[in-house]
Design an enzyme around this catalytic site. Sequence first.
Site, PDB file in Angstrom:
ATOM      1  N   ASN A  48      -6.531   5.044   9.806  1.00 18.63           N
ATOM      2  CA  ASN A  48      -6.022   3.788  10.362  1.00 18.63           C
ATOM      3  C   ASN A  48      -5.986   3.759  11.888  1.00 18.63           C
ATOM      4  O   ASN A  48      -5.946   2.702  12.480  1.00 18.63           O
ATOM      5  CB  ASN A  48      -4.637   3.469   9.803  1.00 18.63           C
ATOM      6  CG  ASN A  48      -3.694   4.630   9.882  1.00 18.63           C
ATOM      7  OD1 ASN A  48      -3.959   5.677   9.302  1.00 18.63           O
ATOM      8  ND2 ASN A  48      -2.609   4.483  10.608  1.00 18.63           N
ATOM      9  N   GLY A  72       0.844  -1.198   0.000  1.00 18.84           N
ATOM     10  CA  GLY A  72       0.000   0.000   0.000  1.00 18.84           C
ATOM     11  C   GLY A  72       0.876   1.244   0.000  1.00 18.84           C
ATOM     12  O   GLY A  72       0.569   2.243  -0.659  1.00 18.84           O
ATOM     13  N   CYS A 119       6.436   4.924  19.346  1.00 18.18           N
ATOM     14  CA  CYS A 119       7.607   5.055  20.211  1.00 18.18           C
ATOM     15  C   CYS A 119       8.821   5.275  19.313  1.00 18.18           C
ATOM     16  O   CYS A 119       9.147   4.422  18.507  1.00 18.18           O
ATOM     17  CB  CYS A 119       7.762   3.776  21.006  1.00 18.18           C
ATOM     18  SG  CYS A 119       9.060   3.881  22.212  1.00 18.18           S
ATOM     19  N   GLN A 164      -7.245   0.930   4.517  1.00 20.03           N
ATOM     20  CA  GLN A 164      -8.035   0.415   5.641  1.00 20.03           C
ATOM     21  C   GLN A 164      -9.480   0.089   5.239  1.00 20.03           C
ATOM     22  O   GLN A 164     -10.179  -0.583   5.985  1.00 20.03           O
ATOM     23  CB  GLN A 164      -8.055   1.440   6.790  1.00 20.03           C
ATOM     24  CG  GLN A 164      -6.741   1.583   7.515  1.00 20.03           C
ATOM     25  CD  GLN A 164      -6.379   0.356   8.357  1.00 20.03           C
ATOM     26  OE1 GLN A 164      -7.248  -0.391   8.802  1.00 20.03           O
ATOM     27  NE2 GLN A 164      -5.087   0.145   8.565  1.00 20.03           N
TER      28      GLN A 164
END
Length: 406
Positions: A171, A91, A345, A199
């Site tokens: 998403n 994608g 993160c 999605q």
Amino acid sequence: MYTKKVYNISILKKTGMKRMKKPIYFDHAATTYVKPEVLAKMLPYFTTNFGNPSGIYQVGRENRQAIEDAREQVAGILGCSNREIYFTGSGTEADNWAIRGTAFAMQKKGNHIITTAFEHHAVLHTCQQLEKEGFEVTYIKPDAEGIISAQDIEKAITDKTILITVMFANNEIGTIQPIAEIGKIARAHNILFHTDAVQAVGTIPINVVEMNIDMLSLSAHKFYGPKGAGAIYIRKGVKPQVFIQGGAQESSKRAGTENVPGIVGLAEALRLANIDIEERRLKIAEMRDYLIAQVMQKIPYTKVNGHLTKRLPGNVNFSFNFIEGESLLLMLDLNGIAASSGSACTSGSLDPSHVLLSIGLPHEVAHGSLRVTLGEENTYEEIDYLVEKLVMIVDRLRQMSPLYHE
Ligand code: PLP
């Protein structure tokens, strides 16, 4: 166990896979397993039918035919012609091709692109890179419920605008955008319109002609197909620059020996996803609403992010005040539950999600979020287990938070 539930033993033996202890899986927006029927269709193309589809010998011709059958399958589902479908490696690649390819093909006409502030990074980073290369990008903000206004898009159009790119469904918070309305506006202004539908495809029926979509990206691993297999719809007459130079594959527009098993798997997964699509959507949405009701009833200081009904059937995104999402995820994992957080993160520092910030969440609330994405194999028992653990973990984390006591 997850694998036991979806694969019978003979398939596992055939593929040499071991049965592993798997968590209860609530991260279908990240990826899905490959359905046994899809894998069965793919397997011969790894082994007996491995021939290069460009070969003129029989197995080559058979594989070329398998690709063309897959193309027809995908085109039929999206409502376009075969020649308008190109297979890609993901994608992300489809997004890059649509955006960069259009930007450089159209730069004589203008250098302005309109997108949204809460796109997937495959779009966002591509647009940011184009800004460094001399293009101008307008990032439209969604409203507090995670919906983009088609009027805001229209207002941003200038005589230099060459492309509008707006995701079909987000998403992280699952909100579904007014794509048909934006498509109408783009067509009326004679501006190309791309949508990242990674999605949405396989979950929501999409007709590219009715929605005035010029380019659309999709990815097989989001609808129980293999990873590393994507596709792009490019409307006839729309000519983004060639993205990968090389051989004559994909009408000389996307070179590289075709991933035949991946392409066959993508088409089969999409075919299966579109059987009973509406019943499945309702069934999963009912489960989603049950989860929302349970959590809102049992855990105070909680918010559901994103519009409650204009959202993907399987998506729930919660913010739990006074806690930190990463700790929540780790504790869920210890309890055998796989979910994801709205925050990424990065190198030791926690960046709150750009999606949650774009809908106006304060940093500290965005940090305490959890994305639960359901799939067709999830059960109410699994949801009850998740709710039970969430009640316990959120309470424990809050007890450790000085902010909660204040
Ligand atoms: N766009 C959206 C909205 C996505 O959710 C994803 C994957 O999470 C992508 C693009 C990238 O797709 P792929 O993983 O096939 O590169």
